[in-house]
Design a protein around this motif. Sequence first.
Motif, PDB file in Angstrom:
ATOM      1  N   LYS A   8      -4.410   9.336   3.526  1.00 44.45           N
ATOM      2  CA  LYS A   8      -3.009   9.749   3.653  1.00 44.45           C
ATOM      3  C   LYS A   8      -2.126   9.135   2.553  1.00 44.45           C
ATOM      4  CE  LYS A   8      -3.115   8.434   8.074  1.00 44.45           C
ATOM      5  NZ  LYS A   8      -2.732   8.266   9.478  1.00 44.45           N
ATOM      6  N   GLN A  11       1.635  10.532   2.503  1.00 47.12           N
ATOM      7  CA  GLN A  11       2.442   9.973   3.579  1.00 47.12           C
ATOM      8  C   GLN A  11       2.808   8.516   3.288  1.00 47.12           C
ATOM      9  OE1 GLN A  11      -0.365  11.812   3.919  1.00 47.12           O
ATOM     10  NE2 GLN A  11      -0.441  12.838   5.891  1.00 47.12           N
ATOM     11  N   LEU A  12       1.864   7.773   2.716  1.00 45.69           N
ATOM     12  CA  LEU A  12       2.110   6.360   2.397  1.00 45.69           C
ATOM     13  C   LEU A  12       3.206   6.208   1.345  1.00 45.69           C
ATOM     14  CD1 LEU A  12      -1.511   4.922   2.261  1.00 45.69           C
ATOM     15  CD2 LEU A  12       0.246   4.415   3.960  1.00 45.69           C
ATOM     16  N   THR A  13       3.129   7.026   0.295  1.00 44.32           N
ATOM     17  CA  THR A  13       4.136   6.903  -0.763  1.00 44.32           C
ATOM     18  C   THR A  13       5.518   7.280  -0.237  1.00 44.32           C
ATOM     19  OG1 THR A  13       3.548   9.100  -1.618  1.00 44.32           O
ATOM     20  CG2 THR A  13       2.527   7.192  -2.693  1.00 44.32           C
ATOM     21  N   LYS A  15       6.545   7.076   2.972  1.00 43.55           N
ATOM     22  CA  LYS A  15       6.952   6.048   3.932  1.00 43.55           C
ATOM     23  C   LYS A  15       7.468   4.792   3.236  1.00 43.55           C
ATOM     24  CE  LYS A  15       5.158   3.115   7.605  1.00 43.55           C
ATOM     25  NZ  LYS A  15       4.006   2.759   8.426  1.00 43.55           N
ATOM     26  N   HIS A  16       6.827   4.421   2.132  1.00 43.66           N
ATOM     27  CA  HIS A  16       7.180   3.191   1.431  1.00 43.66           C
ATOM     28  C   HIS A  16       8.166   3.428   0.282  1.00 43.66           C
ATOM     29  CE1 HIS A  16       4.401   0.486   3.557  1.00 43.66           C
ATOM     30  NE2 HIS A  16       3.690   1.591   3.708  1.00 43.66           N
ATOM     31  N   LEU A  23       2.379   3.126  -6.810  1.00 43.50           N
ATOM     32  CA  LEU A  23       1.269   2.689  -5.964  1.00 43.50           C
ATOM     33  C   LEU A  23       0.074   2.311  -6.820  1.00 43.50           C
ATOM     34  CD1 LEU A  23       0.019   2.169  -3.205  1.00 43.50           C
ATOM     35  CD2 LEU A  23      -0.583   4.614  -3.104  1.00 43.50           C
ATOM     36  N   ALA A  54      -4.101  -1.207   1.051  1.00 46.19           N
ATOM     37  CA  ALA A  54      -3.646  -1.903   2.264  1.00 46.19           C
ATOM     38  C   ALA A  54      -2.980  -3.228   1.910  1.00 46.19           C
ATOM     39  CB  ALA A  54      -4.820  -2.133   3.211  1.00 46.19           C
ATOM     40  N   LEU A  57       0.495  -2.734   0.233  1.00 44.93           N
ATOM     41  CA  LEU A  57       1.566  -2.221   1.101  1.00 44.93           C
ATOM     42  C   LEU A  57       1.685  -3.004   2.409  1.00 44.93           C
ATOM     43  CD1 LEU A  57       0.955   1.614   0.573  1.00 44.93           C
ATOM     44  CD2 LEU A  57       2.633   0.138  -0.579  1.00 44.93           C
ATOM     45  N   ILE A  59      -0.439  -3.412   4.852  1.00 46.00           N
ATOM     46  CA  ILE A  59      -0.923  -2.606   5.971  1.00 46.00           C
ATOM     47  C   ILE A  59      -2.088  -3.332   6.627  1.00 46.00           C
ATOM     48  CG2 ILE A  59      -2.083  -0.446   6.583  1.00 46.00           C
ATOM     49  CD1 ILE A  59      -0.468   0.875   4.318  1.00 46.00           C
ATOM     50  N   GLU A  64      -3.356   3.759   9.266  1.00 44.48           N
ATOM     51  CA  GLU A  64      -2.174   4.158   8.483  1.00 44.48           C
ATOM     52  C   GLU A  64      -2.592   4.772   7.144  1.00 44.48           C
ATOM     53  OE1 GLU A  64       1.244   1.554   8.122  1.00 44.48           O
ATOM     54  OE2 GLU A  64       0.399   0.305   9.722  1.00 44.48           O
ATOM     55  N   ILE A  65      -3.824   4.498   6.730  1.00 43.96           N
ATOM     56  CA  ILE A  65      -4.296   4.956   5.428  1.00 43.96           C
ATOM     57  C   ILE A  65      -5.261   6.130   5.544  1.00 43.96           C
ATOM     58  CG2 ILE A  65      -5.496   4.276   3.299  1.00 43.96           C
ATOM     59  CD1 ILE A  65      -4.637   1.392   3.923  1.00 43.96           C
TER      60      ILE A  65
END
Length: 75
Positions: A8, A11-13, A15-16, A23, A54, A57, A59, A64-65
């Motif tokens: 994901k 979605q991670l980029t 969200k953060h 990243l 992880a 970020l 995590i 979440e990943i």
Amino acid sequence: MGKRVIVKISQLTKKHGISLRELSRISDVRHAALSELANDKREGINFNHIIRIAESLNINDIREIIDLVDTEDTN
């Protein structure tokens, strides 16, 4: 019906609040590798990359990943 692992990245980029390039810089994972993961163009997953993402970020939950989905859900 089979299963497929989804990374994901997009979605991670979001969200953060960072770009794929950012990243790449903070995780020390090549931009091209992240882009391939984000666009579902990569067959294999390098778990060292997942660990670096992880750590970068902060995590603690791998869910979440990555996600495991039915192959029907990806079409």
